[in-house]
Write an enzyme that holds these catalytic residues in place. Structure first.
Site, short mmCIF file in Angstrom:
data_model
loop_
_atom_site.label_atom_id
_atom_site.label_comp_id
_atom_site.label_asym_id
_atom_site.label_seq_id
_atom_site.Cartn_x
_atom_site.Cartn_y
_atom_site.Cartn_z
N ASP A 120 45.88 35.29 44.70
CA ASP A 120 46.07 34.54 43.46
C ASP A 120 47.44 34.86 42.87
OD1 ASP A 120 44.45 33.07 41.11
OD2 ASP A 120 45.74 34.60 40.23
N TYR A 135 54.07 34.73 37.08
CA TYR A 135 54.03 36.10 37.57
C TYR A 135 55.36 36.50 38.24
CZ TYR A 135 48.92 35.39 37.18
OH TYR A 135 47.67 35.08 36.74
N LYS A 189 49.64 28.45 40.06
CA LYS A 189 49.30 27.76 38.80
C LYS A 189 50.53 27.13 38.15
CE LYS A 189 46.07 31.58 38.17
NZ LYS A 189 46.79 32.80 38.58
N HIS A 203 47.45 26.41 34.30
CA HIS A 203 47.28 27.78 33.81
C HIS A 203 46.62 27.82 32.42
CE1 HIS A 203 49.19 31.92 34.74
NE2 HIS A 203 48.08 32.08 34.07
N TRP A 225 38.85 36.03 35.77
CA TRP A 225 40.03 36.90 35.66
C TRP A 225 39.76 37.89 34.54
CZ3 TRP A 225 42.62 37.50 31.08
CH2 TRP A 225 42.63 36.46 30.14
N LEU A 233 37.28 43.17 36.40
CA LEU A 233 37.01 44.57 36.03
C LEU A 233 37.36 44.83 34.57
CD1 LEU A 233 38.31 46.17 39.32
CD2 LEU A 233 35.95 46.06 38.54
N SER A 289 44.55 45.51 42.08
CA SER A 289 44.85 46.93 42.20
C SER A 289 46.02 47.11 43.13
CB SER A 289 43.64 47.71 42.74
OG SER A 289 43.98 49.07 42.83
N ILE A 291 41.81 49.30 46.52
CA ILE A 291 41.83 48.00 47.22
C ILE A 291 40.69 47.99 48.24
CG2 ILE A 291 43.16 46.55 48.84
CD1 ILE A 291 45.72 47.51 47.35
N LYS A 292 40.57 49.09 48.96
CA LYS A 292 39.49 49.22 49.96
C LYS A 292 38.13 49.19 49.25
CE LYS A 292 37.66 50.46 54.03
NZ LYS A 292 36.55 49.53 53.92
N GLU A 293 38.04 49.99 48.18
CA GLU A 293 36.79 50.07 47.41
C GLU A 293 36.37 48.68 46.91
OE1 GLU A 293 37.12 53.01 44.24
OE2 GLU A 293 35.84 51.79 42.96
N ASN A 294 37.32 47.91 46.40
CA ASN A 294 37.00 46.59 45.86
C ASN A 294 36.56 45.60 46.93
OD1 ASN A 294 37.71 47.69 43.42
ND2 ASN A 294 39.68 46.64 43.24
P1 NAD Z 1 41.05 43.10 36.61
O1 NAD Z 1 39.73 43.00 36.00
O2 NAD Z 1 41.22 42.82 38.05
O3 NAD Z 1 41.55 44.56 36.26
C1 NAD Z 1 42.59 45.17 36.94
C2 NAD Z 1 42.65 46.63 36.54
O4 NAD Z 1 41.41 47.26 36.86
C3 NAD Z 1 43.70 47.37 37.35
O5 NAD Z 1 44.93 47.33 36.69
C4 NAD Z 1 43.15 48.77 37.43
O6 NAD Z 1 43.55 49.45 36.26
C5 NAD Z 1 41.66 48.56 37.36
N1 NAD Z 1 40.99 48.68 38.65
C6 NAD Z 1 41.11 47.91 39.75
N2 NAD Z 1 40.28 48.33 40.72
C7 NAD Z 1 39.61 49.39 40.24
C8 NAD Z 1 38.63 50.27 40.77
N3 NAD Z 1 38.15 50.12 41.99
N4 NAD Z 1 38.19 51.27 39.97
C9 NAD Z 1 38.66 51.44 38.71
N5 NAD Z 1 39.57 50.65 38.16
C10 NAD Z 1 40.05 49.63 38.90
O7 NAD Z 1 41.95 42.21 35.65
P2 NAD Z 1 43.29 41.38 35.73
O8 NAD Z 1 44.34 42.08 36.48
O9 NAD Z 1 43.59 40.93 34.38
O10 NAD Z 1 42.85 40.06 36.49
C11 NAD Z 1 42.77 39.95 37.87
C12 NAD Z 1 43.64 38.82 38.34
O11 NAD Z 1 43.35 37.62 37.62
C13 NAD Z 1 45.15 39.02 38.10
O12 NAD Z 1 45.74 39.86 39.05
C14 NAD Z 1 45.66 37.59 38.13
O13 NAD Z 1 45.84 37.18 39.47
C15 NAD Z 1 44.51 36.84 37.48
N6 NAD Z 1 44.74 36.57 36.03
C16 NAD Z 1 44.70 35.29 35.61
C17 NAD Z 1 44.90 34.98 34.26
C18 NAD Z 1 44.87 33.56 33.82
O14 NAD Z 1 45.24 33.28 32.66
N7 NAD Z 1 44.46 32.62 34.65
C19 NAD Z 1 45.12 36.01 33.34
C20 NAD Z 1 45.13 37.33 33.79
C21 NAD Z 1 44.93 37.59 35.13
#
Ligand code: NAD
Length: 293
Positions: free
Chosen positions: A49, A54, A80, A113, A189, A193, A236, A242-245
């Site tokens: 994504d 970005y 987007k 977006h 999004w 997490l 992440s 990354i592996k965990e997810n």
């Molecule tokens: P997310 O819920 O994926 O949270 C990411 C954060 O969670 C990381 O920075 C890290 O701190 C933590 N994390 C990741 N894996 C973990 C794990 N296994 N254990 C503990 N903590 C962990 O939120 P996000 O980054 O806001 O959103 C994900 C994706 O959504 C973005 O990368 C982007 O591509 C998209 N996004 C879209 C919009 C939109 O307006 N459409 C807005 C924000 C993000």
């Protein structure tokens, strides 16, 4: 099922990997970015994504090329249209620039977006690109029911997906049901997490569930999304995470965990600003640029 094989079908039959990689947002250092994409591909992620705002479409295209996993069809790439590119002509130009940066001839998914002014003209351009085969799935992000109704009233093709903030504290139940009833996929999004929200990731009820399944809280939350039929794109840059997810296909949350304990975490609290809040702020685009730095 694995991260590579678990898909969800859009209304037009296109298969979308249900677990994608959102890791391309806000990762600024080139080496860290390349490493995280390489690692994601290595553990099986094929859905990525990105977005013009970005600022890393080109880097993603290069990282995918370097992975030497042909053919292009193996990957599912989303980008987007940014707020400053709304309107028929501007959207067509933005799409071509995005394809050029990613070095691809088509996009698997292209989303609006935000529901900025002129999104109907933007949608018209996207419908045409879809009909020409340049986009496989067209959709939106941060749209509310009113925007979806408006687009469906004035267009030939309904959005196939809506990417919105979703996590256990903010499950979007009403919009989720609306999307389901209209055959529009729900993608999460910020969530999935909760953008790494500490209180959520350390919630005692989630910890108990995680312990029972011998998983982490993050895996439990991601699994909860999967079982709700939601597409997720966790972010992440940490190889272990990354592996965990990616490792969320070997356990199932019970009915009681899904509908009971986890659904009780719903407080209706967004972790991010309400999308329409962005739209009424004339300085939003400037703020966003600063925020993305
Ligand atoms: P997310 O819920 O994926 O949270 C990411 C954060 O969670 C990381 O920075 C890290 O701190 C933590 N994390 C990741 N894996 C973990 C794990 N296994 N254990 C503990 N903590 C962990 O939120 P996000 O980054 O806001 O959103 C994900 C994706 O959504 C973005 O990368 C982007 O591509 C998209 N996004 C879209 C919009 C939109 O307006 N459409 C807005 C924000 C993000």
């Amino acid at each position: 099922m694995t991260v590579e094989t678990k898909t969800i079908e859009a209304v037009n039959g296109v298969k979308i990997p249900q677990l994608g990689f959102g890791g391309v947002y806000k990762i600024k250092k080139k080496e860290e970015f390349e490493m995280s994409i390489r690692e994601a591909i290595r553990v099986g992620f094929r859905h990525f994504d990105t977005a013009k705002i970005y600022g890393n479409e080109q880097a993603l295209g290069t990282a995918i090329e370097k992975s030497q996993i042909p053919p292009r069809e193996k990957f599912f790439i989303t980008s987007k249209v940014w707020n400053t590119d709304h309107g028929y002509k501007a959207t067509k130009n933005a799409f071509e620039q995005t394809c050029k940066k990613l070095n691809v001839k088509y996009l698997d998914m292209y989303l609006i977006h935000f529901a900025s002014p002129h999104y109907l003209e933007t949608w018209k351009a996207m419908e045409e690109l879809y009909m020409e085969g340049r986009i496989k799935v067209i959709g939106v992000a941060n749209f509310e029911i009113q925007h979806l109704e408006n687009i469906m009233k004035h267009s030939e093709i309904a959005p196939m997906i809506n990417q919105i903030e979703t996590h256990p504290e903010f499950p979007q139940n009403e919009l989720h049901d609306y999307l389901k009833n209209h055959h529009i996929l729900h993608e999460a999004w910020g969530g999935p997490l909760g953008q790494g929200n500490k209180a959520l990731l350390e919630h005692p009820d989630l910890k108990t569930i995680a312990h029972e399944h011998q998983k982490t809280v993050a895996q439990v939350i991601l699994r909860w999304h999967l079982q709700r039929g939601i597409i997720i794109i966790p972010k992440s840059s940490n190889p272990q995470r990354i592996k965990e997810n990616s490792d969320i296909f070997d356990f199932v949350l019970t009915h009681e965990e899904m509908g009971g304990k986890i659904s009780q975490l719903n407080t209706g609290r967004r972790y991010s600003i309400k999308p329409t809040g962005y739209m009424i702020n004339p300085f939003y685009n400037r703020l966003m640029k600063i925020f993305m730095k």
